[in-house]
Motif scaffolding. Structure first.
Motif, PDB file in Angstrom:
ATOM      1  N   LEU A  85     -16.355   0.641 133.837  1.00 49.10           N
ATOM      2  CA  LEU A  85     -14.620   1.383 133.945  1.00 49.10           C
ATOM      3  C   LEU A  85     -14.164   1.589 135.785  1.00 49.10           C
ATOM      4  N   ARG A  86     -14.918   1.359 136.710  1.00 50.99           N
ATOM      5  CA  ARG A  86     -14.891   1.933 137.858  1.00 50.99           C
ATOM      6  C   ARG A  86     -15.445   1.038 139.259  1.00 50.99           C
TER       7      ARG A  86
ATOM      8  N   ASP B 128     -18.692   1.261 139.760  1.00 51.87           N
ATOM      9  CA  ASP B 128     -19.759   1.637 138.893  1.00 51.87           C
ATOM     10  C   ASP B 128     -21.195   1.015 137.748  1.00 51.87           C
TER      11      ASP B 128
ATOM     12  N   LEU C 102     -21.755   7.502 126.104  1.00 51.63           N
ATOM     13  CA  LEU C 102     -20.357   8.180 125.947  1.00 51.63           C
ATOM     14  C   LEU C 102     -18.981   7.209 126.256  1.00 51.63           C
TER      15      LEU C 102
ATOM     16  N   LEU D 225     -14.537   9.799 146.440  1.00 49.69           N
ATOM     17  CA  LEU D 225     -13.423  10.332 145.719  1.00 49.69           C
ATOM     18  C   LEU D 225     -12.245  11.178 146.264  1.00 49.69           C
TER      19      LEU D 225
ATOM     20  N   ARG E 222      -8.911  14.111 145.131  1.00 46.81           N
ATOM     21  CA  ARG E 222      -7.966  14.010 144.468  1.00 46.81           C
ATOM     22  C   ARG E 222      -6.419  14.727 144.884  1.00 46.81           C
TER      23      ARG E 222
ATOM     24  N   TYR F 288      -4.607   8.235 146.623  1.00 48.76           N
ATOM     25  CA  TYR F 288      -5.133   6.852 147.346  1.00 48.76           C
ATOM     26  C   TYR F 288      -4.082   6.388 148.072  1.00 48.76           C
TER      27      TYR F 288
ATOM     28  N   LYS G 150     -10.135  17.677 129.785  1.00 48.63           N
ATOM     29  CA  LYS G 150     -10.421  17.487 130.869  1.00 48.63           C
ATOM     30  C   LYS G 150     -10.748  17.476 131.457  1.00 48.63           C
ATOM     31  N   ALA G 151     -11.144  17.962 132.623  1.00 51.62           N
ATOM     32  CA  ALA G 151     -11.752  18.582 134.108  1.00 51.62           C
ATOM     33  C   ALA G 151     -10.945  18.698 135.142  1.00 51.62           C
ATOM     34  N   PRO G 152     -10.275  19.719 135.900  1.00 52.53           N
ATOM     35  CA  PRO G 152      -9.536  19.904 136.994  1.00 52.53           C
ATOM     36  C   PRO G 152     -10.186  18.875 138.654  1.00 52.53           C
ATOM     37  N   THR G 153     -11.180  19.002 138.178  1.00 55.20           N
ATOM     38  CA  THR G 153     -12.890  17.914 139.257  1.00 55.20           C
ATOM     39  C   THR G 153     -11.913  18.075 140.684  1.00 55.20           C
TER      40      THR G 153
ATOM     41  N   PHE H  34      -6.288  22.633 141.954  1.00 60.31           N
ATOM     42  CA  PHE H  34      -5.404  21.856 140.829  1.00 60.31           C
ATOM     43  C   PHE H  34      -5.331  22.660 139.365  1.00 60.31           C
TER      44      PHE H  34
ATOM     45  N   TYR I 162      -4.446  24.115 134.178  1.00 58.88           N
ATOM     46  CA  TYR I 162      -3.956  23.079 134.990  1.00 58.88           C
ATOM     47  C   TYR I 162      -3.462  21.936 135.081  1.00 58.88           C
TER      48      TYR I 162
ATOM     49  N   GLU J  66     -10.412  10.282 132.266  1.00 63.71           N
ATOM     50  CA  GLU J  66     -11.282  11.106 132.168  1.00 63.71           C
ATOM     51  C   GLU J  66     -10.880  12.067 130.750  1.00 63.71           C
TER      52      GLU J  66
ATOM     53  N   THR K  69     -20.823  15.346 129.125  1.00 60.50           N
ATOM     54  CA  THR K  69     -19.632  14.894 130.696  1.00 60.50           C
ATOM     55  C   THR K  69     -20.286  14.938 131.775  1.00 60.50           C
TER      56      THR K  69
ATOM     57  N   TYR L  81     -18.445  11.370 134.082  1.00 58.45           N
ATOM     58  CA  TYR L  81     -16.778  11.754 134.159  1.00 58.45           C
ATOM     59  C   TYR L  81     -16.117  11.227 135.282  1.00 58.45           C
ATOM     60  N   VAL L  82     -15.026  10.100 134.413  1.00 58.06           N
ATOM     61  CA  VAL L  82     -14.556   9.740 135.599  1.00 58.06           C
ATOM     62  C   VAL L  82     -13.562   9.416 136.110  1.00 58.06           C
ATOM     63  N   ILE L  83     -13.181   9.732 137.244  1.00 52.88           N
ATOM     64  CA  ILE L  83     -12.044   9.585 137.617  1.00 52.88           C
ATOM     65  C   ILE L  83     -11.983   8.340 138.655  1.00 52.88           C
TER      66      ILE L  83
END
Lengths: 291, 162, 792
Positions: free
Chosen positions: A188-189, A192, A260, B136, B138, B142, C195-198, C254, C369, C693, C705, C711-713
Motif C-alpha cells: 500500500l505504501r 510497507d 484488512l 510520516l 501530516r 512533503y 477516517k482519523a485526523p492522525t 486537523f 476534522y 485512510e 485499525t 491505518y495507512v496515511i
C-alpha cells in the motif's frame, strides 16, 4: 505502549549466548535488530521474561563468498545486504528485494537472522531465502544444525527453530550460469509489508529453460515456492504464452488469506500479475547479462 | 522486577552514566532521563519515524531500541545538529523551503535526512521521496521537504567539489 | 526623500521565513509532553475492550498494590468532584449526551476510559492495568449506522430514546416536482468511510495545581485552550482566573485536538484534588481509538439538469455515523449537518432538499476534522457533476463553467441559507485549467486511452465559508461564541511590540503571519514583534484555531488593534516632534515627519511615554496598549478548483498520481510560502482520504485499525508534487481582506481524485461511489466492470 519488564542479558560471544539461551529457552527471546520484536513488546503482545541481546556478537556480522555462493552472518544488517557489491554481483534479486524492506532506519538495524527467525509471511527476506534454496545454519547447546529454507517456515511468525536454537548464518548456494532473476512487490505504501511479492530465477541453456524458481510472500501463511509452476516451465522454450500460463497457474496454486488490506481473490490475482512480471523480467535479464 | 543496569553512553558528544531499567526505551531515556525532549514520540511501533536518532552514525528508531543497548554507543539527536542561532545547513534548508509546519515530525525527519545524505546520491525527487517514506508528516504534504532535501543534496555536492 | 517602498516594507504578501522555525528545528519546541515537572504522576487508562456493555463491577485492589502505583480511580471515585460534560445546542431534534471523564456504569465504544491508574511513570502505570478486573455485562452493539436506525437496534442513550442524535433539513423549491420534470437526472448512493485526523503528535496533557494561588494550569496539545478554560471553570466551579490552559507548541491537530476530551478533564480534576502534577501522554493506540474521527457518511443524492447542462435541482439524504457521544463543544451535528448545508457547492442550484440524520453507533465519537462535512459534500456534488457531464457528452470543465455562480450574481444565497459574498469561482476553474494545460492533458489522455492505459483527469470545484463570525454558529445552535477573536497589542517601555491572541497555532505559522500583519499596520519592524498565543490567560476571551478562522479573525483583530495603537503612537510623536498628526507616519519601527529628516524610533517614543515623565503633557500620555475584538459577522467565501491527473495500473490496481494543481482564492495572501504549505498538506490528507485512510470497525464494534501499520496515511512516496496558484483577491467582507484557507485542500482533493479515478475507469464503464478507493475496492470494481463489459 511500554514494554513489560524483562531481564536483560548481553552476551559477548556466541558460545555465551547459546548457554544463556539454553538455560532460559522457554521464557527468553533473542534481541537482534529489534525492528519486529520491539513493537510486539511495546504493544505487550509479547511479554518474555528475558531478552538476550545478541548485538554484541560481532562474529555473526559477516559476508563471505564461498564456492560461488555467499555466507551471510545472522547479524548482518539489511542495509549491508542492500549495498553489498558481492550480493549485487551474485544475487541481484536479494539487492532488489532489500530496497523494498521498510526504510533506511529500519534496514540499518534489522538483521538477516532476525528476519528469518521472525518469519513474517509478508516479509521479503524469508521469501528470497526460500527462492534461493538458502541453508539456514544454527547453533544450540546440542551443536550446529542446518535447515533448508524451504522447510524452515511453518506458519505466520513460526519456524522449525527450537527454543534454544540461534540462527548463526545463512548460506546462499551459487546460482547456475545463465540465470536471470527478478523481484516484484505490491504494497500500500513504499516500504510497507507486501500484500503480495513474487520473485523468480530463470536459467536457460540451448534456448530452453533448464530451471525456473518462483517464490511468493504475502499470499500464504509462510513464504512459498511454487513447485507446480516451476515444473511447468522446466524444459520449455520461453515465450509469452508460456509465461501467461505459468502466471495463471501461480495465482491458482496459492491459498491466500483475507485481511484488512486485501482479499484472498485480490492476493491471488496479484500473485499472477507479479509472477508474469518477474518471470518476464528474469528471462530478459539473462539475455542482457549473459549475451 | 528487572534489575537496573548502569550504562555509559555518549549523547551529542556528552558522556552520560545512568542507571536504567532494561525495558526503558531509548526514546524515553533521551526525553525523560536526560531531558532531551527534541526527540519526539509518535507511534512507538516503528512506523512514523518521529523518534529517529543516529546510533553510532546510523539512523534508527529510538522507540525500537532499549537504553540499555546504548551502553558504549554514540547517540546523536536533533539537539546535536545546529543551534537556534547557528542552524546546520540541513536545518537552514528546511527553514528556507518551509519544510516544517507543526514541527513535531521534524527532528526525526532531520536525523533521517542526515543519514540519507550520507548514504545515497538523492539524485532524483523519486529517490528523495523513497528515502523520506519512513517518516510520516501530516502537515506539509512533503513537497517542501523534498525541496529542502534536494537543496541540501546539491549543497553537499558543492561542498564535496570545493 | 526616501523611496516610499523602502520606507514601508510590505510584509503582507512576502515569503517571510517563519519565526517558529529555529526552535522547532533544533528540538527546542515546547510540546505538551516536553514539559518536565518533577514528581508528576503518569496516568495509564484501562479502556473498554467492549463496544457496548454494562459495568457490573470493578476491582482495582491488586492494581493499587502494585509497585510505583500512587492511586487508582474509577467513575465512583469522581462522584461530586466534576460535573458531566454536555455539548448542548439550541438546535431542534438534538439530543446531548452526558460524558464523564471515566465511564459510569456503561461503556459505549471500544477505547472508552474506564479506570485510571496513577503511577510514578507510564511503565508502572501500564503494568498495573493488568491488575484491574472489570466485570462487563455485554449489551448488543451496533456499528452500522443504517442498522442503528432500525426499530430493534440497541439504543445507546436511553434518555434520548433514539439513536438519531440530530436531524436537520434544508429545503428550497419543490424538489419532487423539479426532479420529476427534469430531462437529465444522475444520482446514486455514496459512501465516505470513517477516517482519523492522525496528527503525528498524539494527544497529551499535564495539569498542575498551585495550592497557594489556587491556580490550575493545564498544558495540553489542544487547538482550543480558551474553550477548555471556560468549560473547566464551569465543570470545576472555579473562576476563570484560576484556570489557565496552555497549548504552547502543538504537533498538528486537523480538528482532532479541537474538542474537549475526558482525559483533559480527568488530569485537571485529579491535579486539583491531589495537589500534584498529573500527566497523560496518549499513545498511538489511544489516538486511533479515541481521538475524534472524521467523516463516515452515507449519502443518497440526485442531481437534475436541463439538456443544456443547467442545474435544476439537487436532493441529498444523508446518514452521518457520529459514534457513541456528541462531542464537546461542537455536538454530533457538526460534521453531518455541514454535508447538507454545503452540498450545492459553488453552483447555481435553484431547488434543493437536503436532509441529514446524525446517528449514534458503538464507535468512537466523530468530531471536527479538516474540512468538516464539506469533503463529503464536495465528493458527492463533484461526482454528480462529472456523471452529468458524461451523460450530456459535455467536458466536465465546461459543465462546471456553465453552472458556477458568476461574478455578477454575488452575493449568492445557497439553498441551505449560506451566502457566498464574492469569490473567484470561475476564475479558479480557468486558472487551474490553464496551469495544468487542460486541453493538452485531455489530448494526452486520449492517446493513452487508445493504447489501453487507464489514465484519468479529475476536477473538483468547491466553495467554503471561512472566518465565520458571530452571526453564524460554527456548529448548529452551539451556545458558545466562536465568531469573535481578540487581539491585544502593546508597545512596551523598551519599545518592543507584543501581540496577545486567543488563537492557538499548531503548525499554521500564526506567530509569523500575525507579526506580518502587525508590522505593516503599525509600521513596526518584524524583529521587534512577538506574538503570544496558545494560552487562555492572554486575552479575556478566545477560543482557538480551527475552522479556517485564525488569519481572518485574529488577523482582523490585529489590523484593528494595530491601527488604533498606531494612531496613539503618532499622537505621542506629534507632541515630541512638534508636527501635525497628518504629517506623521510610521514604518520600520520609526515615526517620521514627511518631507523632513525628523524621526523617532518606537523605543524613543516608548521611553517618552512611559519613563521620561515630563516629555509629554499629562493628558497626552495615552496607553500604548490596545485591545480590539473582531467579528466578521458572516464570514467570507473561499473557493478553489483542484485538478488531478492519475493512472491506474489495470493489473495491480495501483494508483499513481502524476499531476496535481490547485487554484484557489484565499483572499489577500499574508505569506504565500505558508499558504502553499497549508495547501500541500491539506491535499495530501485529502489524497489519503481518497485512497488509503480508513478506520475500520467490525460488526461487533471492535476497532481493526489500531496502528499506523493498519491505518495507512500517505508517505512522501505516495504524494505527487502539488502546484498552487493563488488568486490574491481581497475579500470584500473581512477586515484586512483575508480569507481562511487551512482546510480547503482536504475539501477538494477527495473529489478530484474520485473524479480522476472514475474518468480513468470510464472505458470500463465503472463509476466511483465510495471512498477511500483502496486497491482492494478498485480491484473489485475493475473485476466487476470487466466482467460486465464481457457480458458475463
Amino acid at each position: 505502549m511500554k514494554p513489560a519488564p524483562f531481564e536483560y542479558f548481553c552476551p559477548d560471544s556466541l558460545d555465551e549466548a547459546v548457554v544463556l539461551l539454553a538455560g532460559r529457552a522457554a521464557e527468553a527471546k533473542l534481541l537482534a535488530g529489534g525492528q519486529s520484536l520491539v513493537p510486539l513488546l511495546n504493544f505487550r503482545l509479547l511479554q518474555p521474561a528475558a531478552l538476550i541481546d545478541i548485538n554484541r556478537l560481532s562474529e555473526l556480522a559477516f559476508l563471505a563468498e564461498d564456492r560461488g555462493g555467499l555466507r551471510i552472518g545472522a547479524l548482518t544488517r539489511h542495509h549491508a545486504l542492500e549495498t553489498s557489491p558481492a550480493v549485487a554481483a551474485l544475487f541481484p534479486v536479494l539487492s532488489e528485494a532489500m530496497a523494498h524492506v521498510a526504510h533506511l532506519a529500519v534496514r540499518n538495524r534489522g538483521t538477516i537472522g532476525g528476519s528469518l527467525a521472525h518469519a513474517d509471511p509478508a516479509a521479503e527476506l524469508p521469501m528470497v531465502a526460500t527462492l534461493l534454496d538458502a541453508e539456514i545454519r544454527t547453533r544450540s547447546a546440542a551443536g550446529p544444525h542446518t535447515h533448508d529454507a524451504r522447510d524452515f517456515f511453518t506458519g505466520p511468525l513460526s519456524t522449525v527453530l527450537a527454543d534454544d536454537e540461534i540462527v548463526t548464518e545463512v548460506f546462499l548456494p551459487a546460482l547456475p550460469p545463465r540465470t536471470g532473476s527478478a523481484f516484484a512487490e505490491f504494497s500500500l505504501r513504499r516500504g510497507d509489508f507486501a500484500i503480495a511479492a513474487v520473485a523468480a530465477t530463470v536459467t536457460v541453456a540451448d534456448g530452453r529453460i533448464t530451471a525456473a524458481r518462483l517464490a511468493v510472500a504475502g499470499a500464504d501463511e509462510r513464504p512459498l515456492r511454487l513447485d507446480e509452476v516451476e515444473a511447468s516451465l522446466a524444459g520449455q522454450c520461453f515465450d509469452a504464452d508460456l509465461v501467461e500460463t505459468a502466471a495463471r497457474l501461480a495465482g491458482e496454486s496459492v491459498n491466500p488469506f483475507t485481511d484488512l488490506r486485501a482479499s484472498a481473490d485480490y492476493r491471488r490475482h496479484l500473485v499472477a500479475v507479479l509472477a508474469r512480471r518477474v518471470l518476464t523480467e528474469a528471462h530478459a535479464r539473462i539475455a542482457v547479462g549473459a549475451a | 522486577m528487572s534489575k537496573h543496569r548502569t550504562i555509559k553512553a555518549t549523547v551529542n558528544g556528552i558522556a552520560y552514566e545512568r542507571s536504567v531499567e532494561p525495558r526503558l526505551l531509548l526514546s524515553d531515556f533521551l526525553r525523560q532521563t536526560l531531558g532531551l525532549t527534541g526527540t519526539h514520540v509518535g507511534c512507538e511501533h516503528g512506523v512514523c519515524g518521529a523518534c529517529t536518532v543516529l546510533i553510532d552514525g546510523d539512523s534508527a528508531r529510538a522507540c525500537l531500541y532499549f537504553a540499555v543497548q546504548a551502553d558504549g554507543r554514540h547517540i546523536e539527536t536533533v539537539e546535536g545538529l545546529g543551534t537556534i542561532d547557528d542552524l546546520s545547513p540541513l536545518q537552514q534548508e528546511f527553514r528556507e523551503h518551509h519544510a516544517l509546519q507543526c514541527g513535531f515530525c521534524t527532528p526525526g525527519m532531520l536525523m533521517t535526512c542526515v543519514d540519507l545524505l550520507k548514504k545515497y546520491p538523492l539524485a532524483s525527487d523519486a529517490e528523495i521521496r523513497d528515502g523520506l517514506s519512513g517518516n510520516l508528516c501530516r502537515c506539509t504534504g512533503y513537497e517542501h521537504i523534498v525541496r529542502a532535501v534536494r537543496a541540501a543534496a546539491a549543497r553537499r555536492g558543492r561542498k564535496d567539489d570545493g | 526623500m526616501a523611496d516610499p517602498d523602502v520606507l514601508r516594507p510590505k510584509h503582507i504578501g512576502a515569503r517571510v521565513r517563519r519565526v517558529e522555525d529555529p526552535r522547532l528545528l533544533t528540538g527546542q519546541g515546547a510540546f505538551a509532553d516536553d514539559r518536565i515537572v518533577p514528581g508528576a504522576l503518569h496516568i495509564a487508562f484501562r479502556r473498554s475492550d467492549h463496544a457496548h456493555a454494562l459495568i457490573s463491577g470493578i476491582d482495582t485492589a491488586a492494581a493499587a498494590a502494585m509497585p510505583g502505583v500512587f492511586a487508582v480511580y474509577t467513575a465512583a471515585d469522581l462522584e461530586g468532584l466534576v460535573e458531566p460534560l454536555r455539548a448542548t445546542s439550541r438546535m431542534r431534534n438534538y439530543h446531548a449526551t452526558p460524558l464523564y471523564p471515566l465511564a459510569r456504569g456503561r461503556v459505549r465504544h471500544v477505547g472508552e476510559p474506564v479506570v485510571a491508574v496513577l503511577a510514578e511513570d507510564r511503565y508502572r502505570a501500564e503494568d498495573a492495568l493488568d491488575g484491574i478486573a472489570i466485570d462487563y455485562a455485554p449489551l448488543a452493539a451496533v456499528s452500522d449506522p443504517r442498522a442503528a436506525l432500525g426499530a430493534d437496534a440497541p439504543v445507546l442513550h436511553e434518555e434520548a430514546g433514539t439513536n438519531v442524535l440530530a436531524e436537520r433539513e434544508f429545503s428550497r423549491g419543490d424538489i419532487a416536482a423539479e426532479l420529476a420534470a427534469a430531462p437529465i437526472r444522475v444520482g446514486g448512493s455514496f459512501r465516505f468511510h470513517r477516517k482519523a485526523p492522525t496528527a503525528i503528535e498524539n494527544r497529551a496533557c499535564i495539569a498542575e495545581y498551585d495550592r497557594g494561588r489556587r491556580l490550575l494550569t493545564l498544558t495540553s496539545s489542544t487547538q482550543i485552550p480558551g474553550v477548555i478554560r471556560d468549560a473547566l471553570a464551569d465543570l470545576l466551579d472555579m473562576p476563570g482566573h484560576s484556570v489557565r490552559v496552555v497549548a504552547a507548541d502543538v504537533g498538528g491537530g486537523f480538528g482532532g485536538k479541537a474538542s474537549l476530551y475526558p482525559e483533559e478533564i480527568l488530569v485537571a480534576v485529579l491535579a486539583r484534588r491531589l495537589g500534584r502534577a498529573v500527566r497523560w501522554t496518549g499513545d498511538r493506540l489511544e489516538d486511533l481509538a479515541t481521538t475524534s474521527h472524521g467523516f463516515d457518511e452515507i449519502i443518497d443524492a440526485e442531481l437534475a439538469l436541463d439538456r443544456d447542462g443547467t442545474m435544476l435541482a439537487l436532493s441529498a439524504e444523508v446518514i452521518g455515523d457520529v459514534g457513541a457521544y456528541s462531542i464537546y463543544p461542537w455536538t454530533a451535528a457538526l460534521e453531518p449537518v455541514q454535508v447538507v448545508s454545503f452540498m450545492p457547492g459553488p453552483y447555481r442550484v435553484p431547488t434543493y432538499r437536503g436532509r441529514v440524520r446524525a446517528v449514534a453507533t458503538n464507535k468512537a465519537p466523530t468530531g471536527p476534522y479538516r474540512g468538516v462535512g464539506r469533503p463529503i459534500a464536495t465528493f458527492v456534488m463533484e461526482r454528480l457533476v462529472d456523471m452529468a457531464a458524461r451523460r450530456l457528452s459535455l467536458d466536465p470543465a465546461e459543465l462546471r463553467r456553465r453552472n458556477l455562480v458568476r461574478p455578477e450574481e454575488f452575493p449568492y444565497r445557497v439553498a441551505s441559507g449560506i451566502v457566498w459574498d464574492r469569490s473567484g469561482f470561475g476564475e479558479c476553474l480557468e486558472r487551474a485549467c490553464a496551469a495544468i494545460d487542460y486541453p493538452k492533458l485531455r489530448t494526452d489522455q486520449g492517446k493513452a486511452r487508445a493504447a489501453g492505459r487507464l489514465c484519468g483527469v479529475g476536477i473538483a470545484s468547491y466553495a467554503e465559508l471561512t472566518g465565520i463570525g458571530s452571526r453564524i454558529s460554527a456548529a448548529p445552535g452551539m451556545p458558545i461564541n466562536t465568531g469573535t477573536e481578540t487581539a491585544t497589542i502593546r508597545l512596551d517601555s523598551t519599545g518592543a511590540v507584543t501581540g496577545n491572541f486567543g488563537i492557538a497555532s499548531h503548525g499554521q505559522g500564526l506567530e509569523t503571519t500575525l507579526a506580518q500583519v502587525i508590522a505593516d499596520e503599525l509600521g513596526a519592524r518584524l524583529a521587534d514583534i512577538q506574538i503570544l498565543q496558545g494560552d487562555s490567560a492572554l486575552v479575556a476571551h478566545g477560543t482557538g484555531t480551527y475552522a479556517s478562522r485564525s488569519a481572518v479573525l485574529a488577523g482582523g483583530a490585529a489590523v484593528s488593534a494595530a491601527r488604533l495603537l498606531k494612531e496613539r503612537i503618532i499622537r505621542a510623536a506629534s507632541h515630541l516632534l512638534e508636527a501635525a498628526v497628518e504629517d506623521i507616519d510610521a514604518a520600520d519601527g520609526r515615526v517620521f515627519v514627511s518631507g523632513t529628516d525628523r524621526s523617532l524610533s518606537f523605543r524613543e517614543i516608548a521611553r517618552a511615554v512611559y519613563t521620561e515623565i515630563g516629555r509629554l503633557p499629562r493628558d497626552a500620555r495615552e496607553e500604548l496598549e490596545v485591545t480590539k475584538v473582531y467579528d466578521p459577522f458572516f464570514g467570507t467565501a473561499t473557493a478553489a478548483t483542484h485538478i488531478a491527473a492519475l493512472e491506474i495500473d489495470p493489473q495491480t490496481c495501483k494508483v499513481r498520481l502524476d499531476r496535481y494543481v490547485v487554484a484557489e482564492d484565499c483572499g489577500r495572501v499574508i505569506n504565500p510560502m505558508i499558504v502553499d504549505g497549508q495547501v500541500h498538506g491539506a491535499v495530501a490528507q485529502g489524497i489519503g482520504a481518497a485512497l488509503t485512510e480508513e478506520i475500520v470497525y467490525d460488526e461487533a464494534g471492535q476497532l481493526l485499525t489500531a496502528s499506523l501499520v493498519d491505518y495507512v496515511i500517505p508517505a512522501a512516496s505516495e504524494v505527487p508534487p502539488i502546484e498552487t496558484i493563488h488568486l490574491d483577491t481581497e475579500s470584500p467582507s473581512t477586515l484586512g481582506g483575508f480569507r481562511g484557507m487551512g482546510e480547503g485542500g482536504t475539501i477538494g482533493a477527495p473529489a478530484a481524485v474520485a473524479n480522476a479515478l472514475a474518468d480513468a475507469l470510464a472505458p470500463l464503464g465503472a463509476e466511483i461511489f465510495e471512498l477511500p478507493m483502496t486497491p482492494e475496492r478498485l480491484f473489485r470494481l475493475i473485476t466487476e466492470a470487466t466482467a460486465q463489459a464481457r457480458g458475463d
